[in-house]
Design a protein around this motif. Structure first.
Motif, PDB file in Angstrom:
ATOM      1  N   GLU A  13       0.830  -1.205   0.000  1.00 46.11           N
ATOM      2  CA  GLU A  13       0.000   0.000   0.000  1.00 46.11           C
ATOM      3  C   GLU A  13       0.862   1.251   0.000  1.00 46.11           C
ATOM      4  O   GLU A  13       1.983   1.240   0.501  1.00 46.11           O
ATOM      5  N   LYS A  14       0.309   2.318  -0.573  1.00 46.42           N
ATOM      6  CA  LYS A  14       0.916   3.644  -0.488  1.00 46.42           C
ATOM      7  C   LYS A  14      -0.165   4.600  -0.022  1.00 46.42           C
ATOM      8  O   LYS A  14      -1.313   4.499  -0.443  1.00 46.42           O
ATOM      9  N   HIS A  15       0.223   5.490   0.851  1.00 44.95           N
ATOM     10  CA  HIS A  15      -0.686   6.539   1.303  1.00 44.95           C
ATOM     11  C   HIS A  15      -0.085   7.870   0.899  1.00 44.95           C
ATOM     12  O   HIS A  15       1.087   8.130   1.169  1.00 44.95           O
ATOM     13  N   ILE A  16      -0.891   8.709   0.268  1.00 44.84           N
ATOM     14  CA  ILE A  16      -0.429  10.025  -0.164  1.00 44.84           C
ATOM     15  C   ILE A  16      -1.154  11.082   0.652  1.00 44.84           C
ATOM     16  O   ILE A  16      -2.381  11.060   0.771  1.00 44.84           O
ATOM     17  N   PHE A  17      -0.371  11.989   1.208  1.00 43.35           N
ATOM     18  CA  PHE A  17      -0.910  13.137   1.922  1.00 43.35           C
ATOM     19  C   PHE A  17      -0.502  14.378   1.156  1.00 43.35           C
ATOM     20  O   PHE A  17       0.678  14.566   0.847  1.00 43.35           O
ATOM     21  N   GLN A  18      -1.468  15.216   0.825  1.00 51.60           N
ATOM     22  CA  GLN A  18      -1.176  16.491   0.189  1.00 51.60           C
ATOM     23  C   GLN A  18      -1.163  17.548   1.278  1.00 51.60           C
ATOM     24  O   GLN A  18      -2.095  17.638   2.067  1.00 51.60           O
ATOM     25  N   PHE A  19      -0.100  18.329   1.328  1.00 49.14           N
ATOM     26  CA  PHE A  19       0.040  19.395   2.317  1.00 49.14           C
ATOM     27  C   PHE A  19      -0.308  20.720   1.645  1.00 49.14           C
ATOM     28  O   PHE A  19       0.308  21.088   0.644  1.00 49.14           O
ATOM     29  N   TRP A  20      -1.304  21.393   2.217  1.00 49.07           N
ATOM     30  CA  TRP A  20      -1.810  22.653   1.678  1.00 49.07           C
ATOM     31  C   TRP A  20      -1.649  23.752   2.726  1.00 49.07           C
ATOM     32  O   TRP A  20      -1.712  23.490   3.921  1.00 49.07           O
ATOM     33  N   THR A  21      -1.484  24.995   2.269  1.00 46.37           N
ATOM     34  CA  THR A  21      -1.477  26.110   3.211  1.00 46.37           C
ATOM     35  C   THR A  21      -2.885  26.268   3.762  1.00 46.37           C
ATOM     36  O   THR A  21      -3.869  25.998   3.079  1.00 46.37           O
ATOM     37  N   SER A  22      -2.963  26.697   5.023  1.00 43.76           N
ATOM     38  CA  SER A  22      -4.268  26.723   5.699  1.00 43.76           C
ATOM     39  C   SER A  22      -5.055  28.006   5.451  1.00 43.76           C
ATOM     40  O   SER A  22      -6.273  27.996   5.544  1.00 43.76           O
ATOM     41  N   ASP A  23      -4.393  29.119   5.137  1.00 42.90           N
ATOM     42  CA  ASP A  23      -5.140  30.363   4.955  1.00 42.90           C
ATOM     43  C   ASP A  23      -5.810  30.438   3.579  1.00 42.90           C
ATOM     44  O   ASP A  23      -6.997  30.641   3.460  1.00 42.90           O
ATOM     45  N   PHE A  24      -5.047  30.255   2.536  1.00 45.63           N
ATOM     46  CA  PHE A  24      -5.565  30.198   1.173  1.00 45.63           C
ATOM     47  C   PHE A  24      -4.962  28.935   0.578  1.00 45.63           C
ATOM     48  O   PHE A  24      -3.745  28.811   0.528  1.00 45.63           O
ATOM     49  N   PRO A  25      -5.777  27.971   0.195  1.00 49.11           N
ATOM     50  CA  PRO A  25      -5.252  26.652  -0.171  1.00 49.11           C
ATOM     51  C   PRO A  25      -4.325  26.644  -1.387  1.00 49.11           C
ATOM     52  O   PRO A  25      -4.776  26.765  -2.509  1.00 49.11           O
ATOM     53  N   GLU A  26      -3.022  26.549  -1.104  1.00 48.47           N
ATOM     54  CA  GLU A  26      -1.988  26.382  -2.128  1.00 48.47           C
ATOM     55  C   GLU A  26      -1.248  25.092  -1.802  1.00 48.47           C
ATOM     56  O   GLU A  26      -0.857  24.875  -0.654  1.00 48.47           O
ATOM     57  N   LEU A  27      -1.051  24.247  -2.796  1.00 42.17           N
ATOM     58  CA  LEU A  27      -0.359  22.976  -2.579  1.00 42.17           C
ATOM     59  C   LEU A  27       1.113  23.227  -2.265  1.00 42.17           C
ATOM     60  O   LEU A  27       1.807  23.907  -3.020  1.00 42.17           O
ATOM     61  N   ILE A  28       1.584  22.677  -1.138  1.00 40.41           N
ATOM     62  CA  ILE A  28       2.994  22.782  -0.746  1.00 40.41           C
ATOM     63  C   ILE A  28       3.760  21.588  -1.303  1.00 40.41           C
ATOM     64  O   ILE A  28       4.787  21.747  -1.961  1.00 40.41           O
ATOM     65  N   CYS A  29       3.267  20.387  -1.010  1.00 44.46           N
ATOM     66  CA  CYS A  29       3.942  19.164  -1.473  1.00 44.46           C
ATOM     67  C   CYS A  29       3.028  17.971  -1.278  1.00 44.46           C
ATOM     68  O   CYS A  29       1.957  18.082  -0.689  1.00 44.46           O
ATOM     69  N   GLU A  30       3.486  16.845  -1.775  1.00 49.77           N
ATOM     70  CA  GLU A  30       2.833  15.574  -1.520  1.00 49.77           C
ATOM     71  C   GLU A  30       3.795  14.696  -0.749  1.00 49.77           C
ATOM     72  O   GLU A  30       4.996  14.675  -1.049  1.00 49.77           O
ATOM     73  N   ILE A  74      11.217  -2.748   3.216  1.00 51.26           N
ATOM     74  CA  ILE A  74      11.477  -4.194   3.325  1.00 51.26           C
ATOM     75  C   ILE A  74      11.509  -4.657   4.779  1.00 51.26           C
ATOM     76  O   ILE A  74      11.060  -5.744   5.110  1.00 51.26           O
ATOM     77  N   GLU A  75      12.032  -3.798   5.671  1.00 55.63           N
ATOM     78  CA  GLU A  75      12.123  -4.149   7.100  1.00 55.63           C
ATOM     79  C   GLU A  75      10.789  -3.993   7.827  1.00 55.63           C
ATOM     80  O   GLU A  75      10.683  -4.290   9.007  1.00 55.63           O
ATOM     81  N   GLY A  76       9.778  -3.461   7.123  1.00 59.09           N
ATOM     82  CA  GLY A  76       8.469  -3.283   7.748  1.00 59.09           C
ATOM     83  C   GLY A  76       8.281  -1.935   8.401  1.00 59.09           C
ATOM     84  O   GLY A  76       7.290  -1.702   9.086  1.00 59.09           O
ATOM     85  N   ASN A  77       9.223  -1.006   8.184  1.00 56.51           N
ATOM     86  CA  ASN A  77       9.119   0.340   8.748  1.00 56.51           C
ATOM     87  C   ASN A  77       8.455   1.284   7.753  1.00 56.51           C
ATOM     88  O   ASN A  77       8.587   1.131   6.541  1.00 56.51           O
ATOM     89  N   ILE A  78       7.754   2.284   8.276  1.00 53.17           N
ATOM     90  CA  ILE A  78       7.092   3.272   7.436  1.00 53.17           C
ATOM     91  C   ILE A  78       8.131   4.283   6.952  1.00 53.17           C
ATOM     92  O   ILE A  78       8.872   4.849   7.742  1.00 53.17           O
ATOM     93  N   GLU A  79       8.172   4.513   5.643  1.00 48.50           N
ATOM     94  CA  GLU A  79       9.045   5.515   5.050  1.00 48.50           C
ATOM     95  C   GLU A  79       8.191   6.560   4.357  1.00 48.50           C
ATOM     96  O   GLU A  79       7.071   6.280   3.924  1.00 48.50           O
ATOM     97  N   CYS A  80       8.755   7.769   4.247  1.00 49.66           N
ATOM     98  CA  CYS A  80       8.034   8.868   3.611  1.00 49.66           C
ATOM     99  C   CYS A  80       8.964   9.612   2.663  1.00 49.66           C
ATOM    100  O   CYS A  80      10.120   9.870   2.978  1.00 49.66           O
ATOM    101  N   LYS A  81       8.433   9.967   1.502  1.00 55.15           N
ATOM    102  CA  LYS A  81       9.161  10.810   0.552  1.00 55.15           C
ATOM    103  C   LYS A  81       8.304  12.050   0.304  1.00 55.15           C
ATOM    104  O   LYS A  81       7.132  11.936  -0.058  1.00 55.15           O
ATOM    105  N   LEU A  82       8.898  13.220   0.544  1.00 57.81           N
ATOM    106  CA  LEU A  82       8.199  14.485   0.273  1.00 57.81           C
ATOM    107  C   LEU A  82       8.540  14.944  -1.132  1.00 57.81           C
ATOM    108  O   LEU A  82       9.710  15.019  -1.502  1.00 57.81           O
ATOM    109  N   ASP A  83       7.510  15.249  -1.915  1.00 57.66           N
ATOM    110  CA  ASP A  83       7.695  15.696  -3.297  1.00 57.66           C
ATOM    111  C   ASP A  83       7.274  17.155  -3.393  1.00 57.66           C
ATOM    112  O   ASP A  83       6.089  17.464  -3.471  1.00 57.66           O
ATOM    113  N   PHE A  84       8.282  18.054  -3.403  1.00 62.05           N
ATOM    114  CA  PHE A  84       8.002  19.485  -3.482  1.00 62.05           C
ATOM    115  C   PHE A  84       7.886  19.973  -4.922  1.00 62.05           C
ATOM    116  O   PHE A  84       7.607  21.133  -5.166  1.00 62.05           O
TER     117      PHE A  84
END
Length: 79
Positions: free
Chosen positions: A40-57, A64-74
């Motif tokens: 599975e992959k979970h994607i979170f989109q980060f938006w500014t809270s005052d006026f919605p502008e996309l910051i990153c995903e 492989i070890e079973g740990n959660i990893e995250c990659k930020l795409d700016f």
């Protein structure tokens, strides 16, 4: 399977560097609480809270070890 969620952080008046730091900190918090099944992959989109502008995903997956990893795409930003 992929799930997408929206997170509001920071403001459009914050510097891009500040927004990157806020995004990283929020991603670390999310990683601690996420439950992801293998493949599975979970994607979170980060938006500014005052006026919605996309910051990153943030893409979360289980390594492989079973740990959660995250990659930020700016490259997705619209700031």
């Amino acid at each position: 399977m992929m799930n997408t969620n929206k997170i509001s952080i920071g403001k459009t008046t914050d510097s891009f560097e500040e927004l990157q730091i806020l995004s990283q900190k929020e991603a670390e918090k999310i990683a601690e609480t996420l439950e992801i099944k293998e493949g599975e992959k979970h994607i979170f989109q980060f938006w500014t809270s005052d006026f919605p502008e996309l910051i990153c995903e943030a893409v979360f997956h289980k390594n492989i070890e079973g740990n959660i990893e995250c990659k930020l795409d700016f490259e997705q930003t619209i700031l």
